[in-house]
Design an enzyme around this catalytic site. Structure first.
Site, PDB file in Angstrom:
ATOM      1  N   ASP A 150      16.381 118.399  47.782  1.00 51.66           N
ATOM      2  CA  ASP A 150      15.211 119.089  47.235  1.00 51.66           C
ATOM      3  C   ASP A 150      15.519 119.850  45.951  1.00 51.66           C
ATOM      4  O   ASP A 150      14.608 120.398  45.324  1.00 51.66           O
ATOM      5  CB  ASP A 150      14.657 120.100  48.261  1.00 51.66           C
ATOM      6  CG  ASP A 150      13.877 119.422  49.373  1.00 51.66           C
ATOM      7  OD1 ASP A 150      13.629 118.202  49.289  1.00 51.66           O
ATOM      8  OD2 ASP A 150      13.506 120.130  50.341  1.00 51.66           O
ATOM      9  N   LYS A 185       9.007 126.371  47.935  1.00 47.17           N
ATOM     10  CA  LYS A 185       8.531 124.980  47.900  1.00 47.17           C
ATOM     11  C   LYS A 185       7.702 124.680  49.138  1.00 47.17           C
ATOM     12  O   LYS A 185       8.055 125.121  50.238  1.00 47.17           O
ATOM     13  CB  LYS A 185       9.745 124.045  47.846  1.00 47.17           C
ATOM     14  CG  LYS A 185       9.444 122.587  48.122  1.00 47.17           C
ATOM     15  CD  LYS A 185      10.451 121.907  49.064  1.00 47.17           C
ATOM     16  CE  LYS A 185      10.257 122.248  50.504  1.00 47.17           C
ATOM     17  NZ  LYS A 185      10.985 121.376  51.465  1.00 47.17           N
TER      18      LYS A 185
HETATM   19  O1  C5P Z   1      20.134 116.905  50.968  1.00 44.08           O
HETATM   20  P1  C5P Z   1      20.302 118.051  51.891  1.00 44.08           P
HETATM   21  O2  C5P Z   1      21.736 118.526  51.967  1.00 44.08           O
HETATM   22  O3  C5P Z   1      19.363 119.188  51.622  1.00 44.08           O
HETATM   23  O4  C5P Z   1      19.915 117.518  53.317  1.00 44.08           O
HETATM   24  C1  C5P Z   1      20.273 118.169  54.507  1.00 44.08           C
HETATM   25  C2  C5P Z   1      20.247 117.171  55.641  1.00 44.08           C
HETATM   26  O5  C5P Z   1      18.918 116.742  55.893  1.00 44.08           O
HETATM   27  C3  C5P Z   1      21.020 115.906  55.350  1.00 44.08           C
HETATM   28  O6  C5P Z   1      22.369 116.041  55.708  1.00 44.08           O
HETATM   29  C4  C5P Z   1      20.320 114.895  56.229  1.00 44.08           C
HETATM   30  O7  C5P Z   1      20.774 115.000  57.549  1.00 44.08           O
HETATM   31  C5  C5P Z   1      18.882 115.358  56.202  1.00 44.08           C
HETATM   32  N1  C5P Z   1      18.070 114.653  55.195  1.00 44.08           N
HETATM   33  C6  C5P Z   1      17.695 113.341  55.464  1.00 44.08           C
HETATM   34  N2  C5P Z   1      16.918 112.670  54.551  1.00 44.08           N
HETATM   35  C7  C5P Z   1      16.500 113.268  53.434  1.00 44.08           C
HETATM   36  C8  C5P Z   1      16.867 114.615  53.147  1.00 44.08           C
HETATM   37  C9  C5P Z   1      17.656 115.269  54.067  1.00 44.08           C
HETATM   38  O8  C5P Z   1      18.065 112.775  56.485  1.00 44.08           O
HETATM   39  N3  C5P Z   1      15.716 112.599  52.581  1.00 44.08           N
END
Ligand code: C5P
Length: 265
Positions: A129, A10
């Site tokens: 994602d 990605k």
């Molecule tokens: O959703 P995911 O587990 O992949 O995200 C990892 C970390 O990235 C989250 O715990 C958060 O700290 C940060 N994040 C965020 N805002 C987003 C996506 C991710 O703050 N839109």
């Protein structure tokens, strides 16, 4: 019988961070695009659920605490499968990696196990994602990245792209935490957009700055930007030849860096 799915790399053509939410996530406006290359996930039917990992970035990854296993378990907690993940993409690199692996597993096992579930909802619970990676079609994303509007793939399909990573892992949460909280405005056209995580990522990995300067000046490069929370940076090119020449030049200039010459799908 072995069945397989590619976990397409990605990239975020642009990524605008608008505000920090009360749940700790950040409200985004982004354009996701996908490369034809990536990791590979394959399945053979078997009694229990197992995962083996091979490939150039397998080292250090857990075969039990892995998004592939979590994806399988969230689809069905009881069924078995012998899964193999070939890890071609660097980890903690801003190019989907684990999210694409989880999404490929959902596509693969929903087919193998003949499960008719709300894959988008399952994907969103696995990571911000993962829903975009589920379709792996260019899309505009909002919310924390899970609210998707698919784009006409014809606009991007076939564009030559070079991905380069300084071989320094960068955890997503740390980059978001280092964002300065300033809303720099909405995303309209991705070409004129930006990646608001670039500044905080550069604070953590200063190599990103020199890499972006280098990519932007390569002959035939039409756009150079960081992807996601970094540290992978990419350049789009006007031809396969200029992309391949750029890859050679980049390998000479930054011999320890990882690179991938690919195309948008
Ligand atoms: O959703 P995911 O587990 O992949 O995200 C990892 C970390 O990235 C989250 O715990 C958060 O700290 C940060 N994040 C965020 N805002 C987003 C996506 C991710 O703050 N839109």
């Amino acid at each position: 019988m072995i069945d397989r799915e590619r976990a397409y790399a990605k990239i975020n053509l642009a990524l605008h961070v608008r505000r920090r939410r009360n749940d700790g996530y950040h409200e985004l406006e982004t354009v996701f695009a996908f490369c034809t290359d990536g990791d590979d996930v394959s399945v053979e039917s078997a009694g229990g659920l197992s995962l083996t990992i091979d490939g150039p970035f397998a080292k250090g990854l857990s075969c039990t605490d892995n998004l592939v296993v979590r994806a399988a378990r969230s689809l069905d907690d009881n069924r078995g499968a012998t899964l193999r993940l070939t890890k071609n993409l660097p980890v903690a690199a801003g190019i989907g990696g684990g999210s694409a692996d989880a999404a490929a597993t959902l596509r693969l096992l929903s087919r193998t196990w003949v499960i008719d579930a709300d894959l988008h909802a399952i994907a969103a619970a696995l990571g911000s994602d993962v829903p975009a990676c589920l379709s792996s079609i260019a899309a505009r994303g909002e919310g924390r990245g899970e609210l998707l509007d698919l784009l006409d793939p014809g606009e991007l399909s076939g564009i030559p792209v070079l991905l380069v990573n300084p071989n320094i892992p960068l955890a997503t949460a740390g980059v978001f935490a280092a964002w300065d909280g300033v809303d720099r405005g909405a995303l309209s056209d991705w070409r004129s957009g930006r990646n608001d995580l670039e500044a905080p990522a550069r604070l953590l990995v200063p190599e990103i700055g020199a890499l972006l300067d280098w990519l932007a000046k390569l002959p035939g490069a039409t756009l150079a930007r960081m992807s996601g929370s970094g540290a992978t940076c990419f350049a789009l090119f006007d031809s396969m030849t200029s992309r391949d020449t750029a890859r050679h030049a980049t390998a000479e200039r930054f011999p320890t860096y990882w690179s991938l010459a690919s195309s948008l799908r």
